[in-house]
Design an enzyme around this catalytic site. Structure first.
Site, PDB file in Angstrom:
ATOM      1  N   GLY A 208      74.448 -24.999  30.087  1.00 47.91           N
ATOM      2  CA  GLY A 208      74.656 -25.684  31.289  1.00 47.91           C
ATOM      3  C   GLY A 208      75.567 -26.946  31.651  1.00 47.91           C
ATOM      4  N   ASN A 209      75.844 -27.357  32.942  1.00 42.47           N
ATOM      5  CA  ASN A 209      75.637 -28.158  33.084  1.00 42.47           C
ATOM      6  C   ASN A 209      75.469 -28.299  34.801  1.00 42.47           C
ATOM      7  OD1 ASN A 209      78.491 -27.585  34.989  1.00 42.47           O
ATOM      8  ND2 ASN A 209      78.789 -27.134  33.322  1.00 42.47           N
ATOM      9  N   TYR A 210      75.521 -29.562  34.623  1.00 46.12           N
ATOM     10  CA  TYR A 210      74.829 -30.316  36.538  1.00 46.12           C
ATOM     11  C   TYR A 210      76.256 -29.972  37.701  1.00 46.12           C
ATOM     12  CZ  TYR A 210      71.962 -33.138  33.592  1.00 46.12           C
ATOM     13  OH  TYR A 210      71.130 -34.222  32.979  1.00 46.12           O
ATOM     14  N   SER A 211      77.179 -29.038  37.607  1.00 44.55           N
ATOM     15  CA  SER A 211      78.135 -28.779  38.694  1.00 44.55           C
ATOM     16  C   SER A 211      77.821 -28.074  39.733  1.00 44.55           C
ATOM     17  CB  SER A 211      78.915 -27.890  38.624  1.00 44.55           C
ATOM     18  OG  SER A 211      79.933 -27.724  39.318  1.00 44.55           O
ATOM     19  N   ALA A 276      83.208 -26.104  36.750  1.00 49.24           N
ATOM     20  CA  ALA A 276      82.998 -27.217  35.791  1.00 49.24           C
ATOM     21  C   ALA A 276      82.286 -26.234  34.431  1.00 49.24           C
ATOM     22  CB  ALA A 276      81.889 -27.580  35.076  1.00 49.24           C
TER      23      ALA A 276
END
Ligand code: CTP
Length: 396
Positions: A208-211, A276
């Site tokens: 995943g990512n930090y969005s 994102a």
């Protein structure tokens, strides 16, 4: 713009209350119908007689009128209003609003108000800069209230700093601008992607990512407020849409987001690609949790995800507008311009990870918008709600 508008003017107990008299005059002059609600402390600074004479209505302050026992209904007032303006909003009133401390008529009216609420803080510089006040103002903003920032200058304490209530003319300008833009997206269908995507590895792990989704949701709120039918295709986020007309379709993976977006896009007038999206997903998803084997380190092979923005760019017809985002760490402008062309976008919103307090998880952002005709527009660091306004204005 304010002709015939019903406005509640909430006044709390600060020295800037003297400016509220002038604000009231300006509102009345602009054709608004104004009901003043004042806190007990507010009455120490200006008298209800002045306010009722100028507004042409009795000033509301107590839950009951003492001699008749008549109940002042904050619920009716909340329904009557097209907008509520709290000016000045003291640190105490802001704290009560943020926490629902309904011990006076102004706060009960605020809690009952269905209309948009504008808050003009006024206090000493140290009170304004205190983390408690900052947190309370952030909370009010996150609930959809419009904060009219105080200015810097000499304060009642003779100290110099930020905390002076915005001038009455500026407060009126905020309201006029709000009503001017109120329905300029009426009937338009707007698609927004927001948040991260999660690409599943096994039942407990993902890429995943930090969005946080905050920027996409802020754009959705702004578009909905301006009359659009908004659909958010949203990755996993912890925030919720506030405006009742926003439809949220929750997804996890880029493929799911792609499927919903390509299906919805033909009916859309505007699509704003704020998510994102993970560029890659594991080629294989395990049904059972991957166990920690002795000497063996697992290898995750990745496959490319579809490019949602680029695919919508291919589908786009002349009546549709497609806006993308570019989050860059280097060669920002060149990368953004390249994506604008490659994905057949009408505009791309650039934010750089090099800018402090911009991008992932923050409540503020600093953007430059590049348009397909080669022009661009740069903006300063602002709360995401205001950035959302700039983006929608530029699309319009
Ligand atoms: N985007 C998308 N689908 C993807 C990747 C990106 O719809 N699979 C969209 C984003 O929502 C954004 C724009 O394309 O509006 C640019 O996203 P970004 O991640 O900056 O660009 P990429 O094309 O993924 O390029 P890179 O990661 O190499 O910078």
């Amino acid at each position: 713009m304010l002709q015939g508008k019903h406005i509640i003017l909430g006044i709390s107990g600060g020295i800037a209350a003297y400016k509220s008299v002038y604000l009231l005059r300006l509102l009345i002059k602009a054709g608004a119908e104004v009901q003043v609600v004042i806190t007990p402390a507010g009455k120490e600074f200006i008298t209800p007689v002045t306010l009722s004479a100028l507004s042409g209505k009795p000033v509301v302050s107590e839950f009951f009128t003492a001699n008749t026992g008549q109940w002042n209904s904050h619920v009716d007032l909340g329904l009557w209003a097209d907008a509520m303006v709290i000016a000045p909003a003291t640190a105490s009133t802001i704290a009560k609003m943020a926490n629902g401390v309904a011990d006076n008529m102004l706060i009960t009216t605020y809690l009952s108000a269905k209309a948009p609420v504008f808050v003009a803080p006024a206090m000493d510089l140290d009170m304004f800069a205190h983390p408690t006040t900052t947190r309370n103002i952030d909370l009010l903003r996150s609930y959809g209230n419009h904060i009219i920032e105080p200015t810097s200058g000499e304060l009642a304490s003779h100290l110099v700093g930020k905390g002076r209530m915005a001038e009455p003319e500026s407060i009126v300008a905020h309201l006029e601008q709000f009503f001017a833009s109120a329905q300029d997206l009426a009937g338009k269908n707007v698609l927004i992607t927001a948040g991260p995507t999660y690409e599943k590895i096994d039942p407990v792990r993902f890429i995943g990512n930090y969005s946080s989704g905050k920027m996409g949701y802020a754009i959705a709120e702004e578009a909905a407020r301006r009359g659009a039918n908004v659909t958010i295709v949203s990755g996993p986020v912890s925030i919720k849409a506030q405006h009742e007309s926003i439809k949220v379709i929750g997804i996890e993976s880029a493929r799911e987001m792609h499927q919903h977006c390509t299906q919805l896009f033909p009916a859309m007038d505007i699509a704003i690609m704020c998510a994102a999206v993970a560029d890659y997903a594991p080629a294989q998803q395990f049904d059972a949790k991957i166990k920690r084997e002795k000497d063996e380190i697992p290898t995750i092979t990745l496959v490319k995800n579809p490019d949602i923005a680029a695919d919508l760019g291919q589908m786009k017809t002349p009546r549709q507008k497609l806006i993308g985002f570019a989050l860059e760490t280097n060669d920002e402008e060149a990368n953004a311009q390249a994506k604008l062309a490659k994905k057949n976008l009408d505009a791309i919103v650039l934010n750089s990870l090099r800018d402090k307090d911009a991008c992932f998880g923050t409540d503020t952002n600093k953007i430059t918008i590049f348009f397909a005709d080669g022009s661009n527009k740069q903006y300063g660091l602002k709360p995401k709600a205001e950035v959302a306004k700039d983006i929608i204005d530029s699309i319009i």
